[in-house]
Design an enzyme around this catalytic site. Structure first.
Site, PDB file in Angstrom:
ATOM      1  N   GLU A  84      -3.289 -17.230 -24.528  1.00  0.00           N
ATOM      2  CA  GLU A  84      -2.460 -17.915 -23.525  1.00  0.00           C
ATOM      3  C   GLU A  84      -1.995 -19.207 -24.164  1.00  0.00           C
ATOM      4  O   GLU A  84      -2.823 -20.007 -24.615  1.00  0.00           O
ATOM      5  CB  GLU A  84      -3.249 -18.247 -22.256  1.00  0.00           C
ATOM      6  N   ASN A 136      -6.731 -15.755 -14.549  1.00  0.00           N
ATOM      7  CA  ASN A 136      -7.730 -15.988 -13.509  1.00  0.00           C
ATOM      8  C   ASN A 136      -7.869 -14.784 -12.580  1.00  0.00           C
ATOM      9  O   ASN A 136      -8.953 -14.500 -12.070  1.00  0.00           O
ATOM     10  CB  ASN A 136      -7.361 -17.233 -12.694  1.00  0.00           C
ATOM     11  N   GLU A 148       0.479 -11.370 -15.375  1.00  0.00           N
ATOM     12  CA  GLU A 148      -0.664 -11.538 -14.465  1.00  0.00           C
ATOM     13  C   GLU A 148      -0.198 -11.271 -13.041  1.00  0.00           C
ATOM     14  O   GLU A 148       0.969 -11.516 -12.693  1.00  0.00           O
ATOM     15  CB  GLU A 148      -1.208 -12.974 -14.581  1.00  0.00           C
ATOM     16  N   ASN A 176     -11.922 -13.727 -18.880  1.00  0.00           N
ATOM     17  CA  ASN A 176     -10.904 -14.763 -19.057  1.00  0.00           C
ATOM     18  C   ASN A 176     -11.465 -16.142 -18.742  1.00  0.00           C
ATOM     19  O   ASN A 176     -12.091 -16.337 -17.694  1.00  0.00           O
ATOM     20  CB  ASN A 176      -9.736 -14.486 -18.085  1.00  0.00           C
ATOM     21  N   GLU A 177     -11.254 -17.083 -19.640  1.00  0.00           N
ATOM     22  CA  GLU A 177     -11.586 -18.500 -19.401  1.00  0.00           C
ATOM     23  C   GLU A 177     -12.927 -18.669 -18.686  1.00  0.00           C
ATOM     24  O   GLU A 177     -13.025 -19.389 -17.685  1.00  0.00           O
ATOM     25  CB  GLU A 177     -10.464 -19.189 -18.598  1.00  0.00           C
ATOM     26  N   TYR A 237      -2.196 -25.142 -23.091  1.00  0.00           N
ATOM     27  CA  TYR A 237      -0.917 -25.463 -22.424  1.00  0.00           C
ATOM     28  C   TYR A 237      -0.625 -26.935 -22.670  1.00  0.00           C
ATOM     29  O   TYR A 237      -1.541 -27.758 -22.671  1.00  0.00           O
ATOM     30  CB  TYR A 237      -1.027 -25.216 -20.921  1.00  0.00           C
ATOM     31  N   GLN A 244       3.685 -16.929 -19.401  1.00  0.00           N
ATOM     32  CA  GLN A 244       3.652 -15.511 -19.158  1.00  0.00           C
ATOM     33  C   GLN A 244       5.070 -14.959 -19.338  1.00  0.00           C
ATOM     34  O   GLN A 244       5.955 -15.725 -19.690  1.00  0.00           O
ATOM     35  CB  GLN A 244       3.117 -15.247 -17.755  1.00  0.00           C
TER      36      GLN A 244
END
Ligand code: AHR
Length: 517
Positions: free
Chosen positions: A319, A98, A53, A198-199, A271, A370
């Protein structure tokens, strides 16, 4: 680790587990039965994906550092590339995260010096745009990895997403493909994997929408993207917001109502961290992961039930990682999200990988988040790099676990922790490929070995078993520049016909590789 302290702390959470009382000597025992006909599903090679990212020093100062003596003429760091190659990264997600929700891809094409710097609001910096579509796709090509582009479905438009696919994939003579050629790329890259944002369930996301609004918007983008290239595989933005009170299942249900005929995957993020310094509970994080996978599979089944055709939607866990130290509102700027990992983090990573393999029938994509510097297995500075503890399990899984995932019978002593009552100390998965068996085992016990008897049901062991162990002197052991405390150590053991005895040391991840005949 202070052993006395850890025993005491651990004993507190072990009510009902007499094997584990402080000072107790007997070695815990486990049994594992292996039957090559008990197949869960095909292990998709895309489980060994990763993610870069535009965030902190992941790309700029990580994989890409123009002007560095360690970089090639295109700006790619050669030492980082080499470490990435050894990880066997099969799928690389870009540009976020993000970041992707306000990324206008046309900013990142054309002569580098002419690209516009833009205020970057996801992570509070200025984006130079010197690393863009060509730099990313050429990097993926150098690595021999599948690229996965996450389109901007936050502030972006349907046309932007459609034209991005056209620019990258089309062979027609159009304004977009002429532009690509003018920018130095004649043949299309043929990017298969595309994220529909994304998200989008997170209020932190630029362009965050309700599930209904996202579903409607993403459906139109998906139609245009698939009409541009019918071969693309689309990944819908599923749940990432698991905070207290969040109804993550309802987001997925609603989104699939709109996208069930167009999405090929549903993306989920997770996470974890050891915020309370509770080793036993932290080590049980994959139990939560298992639960989320099962729940999501049920939602997918329900969404597809009664639908025409034979559509399948898989889970893209695109992720995942340990991330809890380097985060927070103050984390804005260049050196951010730079977690320094220890042995317990590496063990949790191994249990996550076990979980993906154990759900190989439904989890078909996984991207560790990442790749470099930012919550990453590779850590670099301007003089070199070191491999974090989490690099080693990922490397072993990615290079060896393939074929069919096997459903193992595991009988292991269990423990109770803050979140769960029955956590097996031994956590295992297996891959079987044409006579080659790989068994991945984590011993979650902080200070006792587990004596384990393996028995094959339908075949015999043939020849020695190769053992690769990731371990270290204590659960908080870390690596650093010039110091590799946690790493892979190799040896071999001899099985006996259908049986193999192995003693898994405390706080270890072990990969056993055997031939079966
Ligand atoms: O990987 C770091 C960030 O975590 C990503 O940008 C975002 O998608 C997630 O919240």
């Amino acid at each position: 680790m202070d052993t006395k302290l850890s025993r005491r702390t651990f004993a507190k959470s072990l009510a009902g587990a007499p094997l584990l009382l402080s000072g107790q000597q007997a070695t815990p025992r486990a049994r594992v039965k292996i039957d090559t006909e008990r197949v869960i599903g095909d292990i998709d090679s895309l489980l060994w994906g990763n993610f870069i990212e535009h965030l902190g020093r992941c790309i700029d100062g990580g994989i890409f550092e123009e002007g560095s003596p360690l970089s090639d003429s295109n700006g790619y760091r050669r030492d980082v590339l080499e470490a990435v190659r050894k990880l066997n990264v099969t799928l690389l997600r870009w540009p976020g995260g993000n970041f992707s929700s306000n990324y206008h891809w046309t900013d990142g094409i054309g002569p580098r010096d002419k690209r516009p710097p833009r205020l970057e609001m996801a992570w509070g910096t200025v984006e130079s745009n010197r690393f863009g579509t060509h730099e990313f796709l050429n990097y993926a090509e150098m690595l021999g990895t599948q690229p996965y582009i996450c389109a901007n479905l936050g502030t972006g438009t349907w046309t932007e997403a459609q034209q991005q696919v056209e620019y990258c994939n089309s062979s027609e003579d159009t304004a977009m493909t002429r532009l690509r050629k003018q920018n130095g790329r004649e043949a299309p890259w043929k990017v298969t994997y595309w994220g529909l944002g994304n998200e989008m369930d997170g209020p932190w996301q630029m362009g965050h929408r309700s599930a209904e609004d996202y579903g409607k918007f993403a459906l139109e983008a998906a139609k245009l993207m698939k009409w541009t290239d019918p071969k693309v595989k689309l990944i819908a933005a599923g749940s990432s917001n698991f905070g207290p009170g969040s109804d993550w299942t309802s987001w997925n249900r609603t989104v699939l109502e709109f996208l069930r005929q167009h999405a090929d995957y549903l993306s989920i993020h997770m996470y974890v961290g050891n915020r309370n310094n509770d080793f036993g509970d932290f080590m049980a994080s994959s139990v939560e992961l298992d639960h989320r996978i099962k729940t999501t599979e049920g939602i997918i089944d329900a969404a597809l039930s009664g639908q025409p055709g034979n559509r399948r939607i898989y889970i893209a866990w695109d992720e995942w990682n340990v991330w809890y130290r380097a985060r927070g509102a103050q984390e804005r700027g260049r050196r951010i999200l730079e977690e320094h990992y220890n042995l317990e983090d590496a063990l949790v990573v191994a249990t996550f990988l076990n979980s993906f393999v154990n759900h190989a029938h439904i989890v078909k994509i996984a991207n560790m988040a990442q790749l470099v510097n930012v919550i990453a297995p590779i850590f670099s500075n301007d003089k070199g790099l070191f491999l974090q503890t989490i690099y080693y399990p990922l490397q072993l899984f990615a290079n060896n676990t393939k074929g069919k995932a096997l459903e193992l019978f595991v009988e292991s002593p269990k423990y109770k922790c803050a979140r769960f009552d029955d956590v097996p100390y031994l956590d295992a998965s297996a891959g079987y490929d044409n006579g080659s068996l790989v068994v991945n085992v984590v011993n979650r016990h902080p200070d006792q070995a587990i004596e384990t008897e393996f028995e094959t049901e339908d075949k015999q062991f043939s020849g020695p078993v190769a053992v690769s162990e990731v371990n270290g002197p204590d659960i908080k052991a870390e690596n650093d520049f010039g110091k590799t405390t946690v790493k892979t150590v190799e040896r071999s053991v001899t099985p006996d016909g259908r049986k193999l005895r192995y003693r898994f040391p405390p706080h270890s991840y072990t990969m056993l590789k055997a031939k079966l005949a």
